[in-house]
Design a protein around this motif. Sequence first.
Motif, PDB file in Angstrom:
ATOM      1  N   UNK A   1       0.827  -1.211   0.000  1.00 56.42           N
ATOM      2  CA  UNK A   1       0.000   0.000   0.000  1.00 56.42           C
ATOM      3  C   UNK A   1       0.862   1.263   0.000  1.00 56.42           C
ATOM      4  N   UNK A   2       1.772   1.390   0.946  1.00 53.38           N
ATOM      5  CA  UNK A   2       2.592   2.615   1.005  1.00 53.38           C
ATOM      6  C   UNK A   2       3.441   2.807  -0.243  1.00 53.38           C
ATOM      7  N   UNK A   3       4.149   1.771  -0.726  1.00 49.59           N
ATOM      8  CA  UNK A   3       4.915   1.967  -1.958  1.00 49.59           C
ATOM      9  C   UNK A   3       4.033   2.331  -3.163  1.00 49.59           C
ATOM     10  N   UNK A   4       2.830   1.781  -3.217  1.00 49.64           N
ATOM     11  CA  UNK A   4       1.926   2.124  -4.318  1.00 49.64           C
ATOM     12  C   UNK A   4       1.482   3.580  -4.223  1.00 49.64           C
ATOM     13  N   UNK A   5       1.204   4.044  -3.024  1.00 54.46           N
ATOM     14  CA  UNK A   5       0.861   5.463  -2.863  1.00 54.46           C
ATOM     15  C   UNK A   5       2.047   6.329  -3.273  1.00 54.46           C
ATOM     16  N   UNK A   6       3.254   5.869  -2.988  1.00 52.38           N
ATOM     17  CA  UNK A   6       4.449   6.591  -3.437  1.00 52.38           C
ATOM     18  C   UNK A   6       4.509   6.717  -4.949  1.00 52.38           C
ATOM     19  N   UNK A   7       4.150   5.633  -5.647  1.00 54.44           N
ATOM     20  CA  UNK A   7       4.087   5.692  -7.115  1.00 54.44           C
ATOM     21  C   UNK A   7       3.071   6.737  -7.558  1.00 54.44           C
ATOM     22  N   UNK A   8       1.919   6.715  -6.907  1.00 58.61           N
ATOM     23  CA  UNK A   8       0.853   7.658  -7.243  1.00 58.61           C
ATOM     24  C   UNK A   8       1.343   9.092  -7.047  1.00 58.61           C
ATOM     25  N   UNK A   9       2.057   9.331  -5.975  1.00 55.58           N
ATOM     26  CA  UNK A   9       2.584  10.671  -5.705  1.00 55.58           C
ATOM     27  C   UNK A   9       3.565  11.115  -6.786  1.00 55.58           C
ATOM     28  N   UNK A  10       4.278  10.167  -7.366  1.00 58.50           N
ATOM     29  CA  UNK A  10       5.228  10.488  -8.446  1.00 58.50           C
ATOM     30  C   UNK A  10       4.552  10.567  -9.810  1.00 58.50           C
ATOM     31  N   UNK A  11       3.244  10.278  -9.854  1.00 55.73           N
ATOM     32  CA  UNK A  11       2.505  10.363 -11.110  1.00 55.73           C
ATOM     33  C   UNK A  11       2.705   9.161 -12.017  1.00 55.73           C
ATOM     34  N   UNK A  12       3.089   8.024 -11.437  1.00 54.86           N
ATOM     35  CA  UNK A  12       3.365   6.824 -12.219  1.00 54.86           C
ATOM     36  C   UNK A  12       2.142   5.915 -12.210  1.00 54.86           C
ATOM     37  N   UNK A  13       1.614   5.621 -13.398  1.00 56.69           N
ATOM     38  CA  UNK A  13       0.514   4.672 -13.561  1.00 56.69           C
ATOM     39  C   UNK A  13      -0.611   4.919 -12.557  1.00 56.69           C
ATOM     40  N   UNK A  14      -1.020   6.151 -12.409  1.00 53.56           N
ATOM     41  CA  UNK A  14      -1.923   6.565 -11.343  1.00 53.56           C
ATOM     42  C   UNK A  14      -3.244   5.792 -11.348  1.00 53.56           C
ATOM     43  N   UNK A  15      -3.863   5.620 -12.487  1.00 52.59           N
ATOM     44  CA  UNK A  15      -5.147   4.917 -12.551  1.00 52.59           C
ATOM     45  C   UNK A  15      -4.968   3.442 -12.197  1.00 52.59           C
ATOM     46  N   UNK A  16      -3.925   2.822 -12.720  1.00 49.42           N
ATOM     47  CA  UNK A  16      -3.655   1.411 -12.405  1.00 49.42           C
ATOM     48  C   UNK A  16      -3.347   1.241 -10.920  1.00 49.42           C
ATOM     49  N   UNK A  17      -2.591   2.177 -10.358  1.00 47.82           N
ATOM     50  CA  UNK A  17      -2.252   2.122  -8.945  1.00 47.82           C
ATOM     51  C   UNK A  17      -3.515   2.298  -8.096  1.00 47.82           C
ATOM     52  N   UNK A  18      -4.377   3.228  -8.475  1.00 53.72           N
ATOM     53  CA  UNK A  18      -5.628   3.436  -7.735  1.00 53.72           C
ATOM     54  C   UNK A  18      -6.475   2.166  -7.743  1.00 53.72           C
ATOM     55  N   UNK A  19      -6.539   1.496  -8.889  1.00 52.53           N
ATOM     56  CA  UNK A  19      -7.282   0.231  -8.975  1.00 52.53           C
ATOM     57  C   UNK A  19      -6.668  -0.821  -8.062  1.00 52.53           C
ATOM     58  N   UNK A  20      -5.351  -0.909  -8.061  1.00 52.95           N
ATOM     59  CA  UNK A  20      -4.666  -1.886  -7.210  1.00 52.95           C
ATOM     60  C   UNK A  20      -4.934  -1.587  -5.735  1.00 52.95           C
ATOM     61  N   UNK A  21      -4.833  -0.322  -5.361  1.00 46.52           N
ATOM     62  CA  UNK A  21      -5.093   0.058  -3.976  1.00 46.52           C
ATOM     63  C   UNK A  21      -6.528  -0.274  -3.568  1.00 46.52           C
ATOM     64  N   UNK A  22      -7.463  -0.047  -4.468  1.00 49.41           N
ATOM     65  CA  UNK A  22      -8.863  -0.358  -4.173  1.00 49.41           C
ATOM     66  C   UNK A  22      -9.041  -1.848  -3.920  1.00 49.41           C
ATOM     67  N   UNK A  23      -8.417  -2.674  -4.754  1.00 49.72           N
ATOM     68  CA  UNK A  23      -8.540  -4.124  -4.583  1.00 49.72           C
ATOM     69  C   UNK A  23      -7.811  -4.634  -3.343  1.00 49.72           C
ATOM     70  N   UNK A  24      -6.683  -4.038  -3.032  1.00 44.24           N
ATOM     71  CA  UNK A  24      -5.908  -4.476  -1.874  1.00 44.24           C
ATOM     72  C   UNK A  24      -6.595  -4.080  -0.569  1.00 44.24           C
ATOM     73  N   UNK A  25      -7.114  -2.851  -0.523  1.00 46.81           N
ATOM     74  CA  UNK A  25      -7.628  -2.304   0.737  1.00 46.81           C
ATOM     75  C   UNK A  25      -9.136  -2.378   0.891  1.00 46.81           C
ATOM     76  N   UNK A  26      -9.844  -2.488  -0.216  1.00 49.17           N
ATOM     77  CA  UNK A  26     -11.300  -2.427  -0.159  1.00 49.17           C
ATOM     78  C   UNK A  26     -11.817  -0.998  -0.102  1.00 49.17           C
TER      79      UNK A  26
END
Length: 120
Positions: free
Chosen positions: A67-92
């Motif tokens: 979760x934290x590393x994925x949010x870090x990717x999001x903060x850097x603007x990397x694959x933001x939509x894909x990361x958001x989807x992953x975070x949603x599936x991981x965390x609910x």
Amino acid sequence: MSDSGISDELRSLVEQLHEPRTRRAARQKLVAAKAVEPLLSCLDATNESVVWAAVESLEELRASEAVEPLVGLMERGVLVVDVADALRHITGQNLGTSAIKWRDWIAKGDAAGGTQLDMT
């Protein structure tokens, strides 16, 4: 095992993620092996296809430690939509593409079902 704690076989699979011909099979094998640590290391790759493969794999594994590393990717603007989807599936949680909302959620210690995610 090598010095970093990653077996030679897993290291080879990570290397195969860099090759378009072997990426899919390597990703499937890393998921089957539940190789979270090697996949987390791929989030820093310069090859966006490798990063994407890692994001998809961590999502499939529902790896809470991602979760934290994925949010870090999001903060850097990397694959933001894909990361958001992953975070949603991981965390609910469905906090969209706002890294600020995800950081706030982490800071509050919130998690799906009212239980704490292990962020260690």
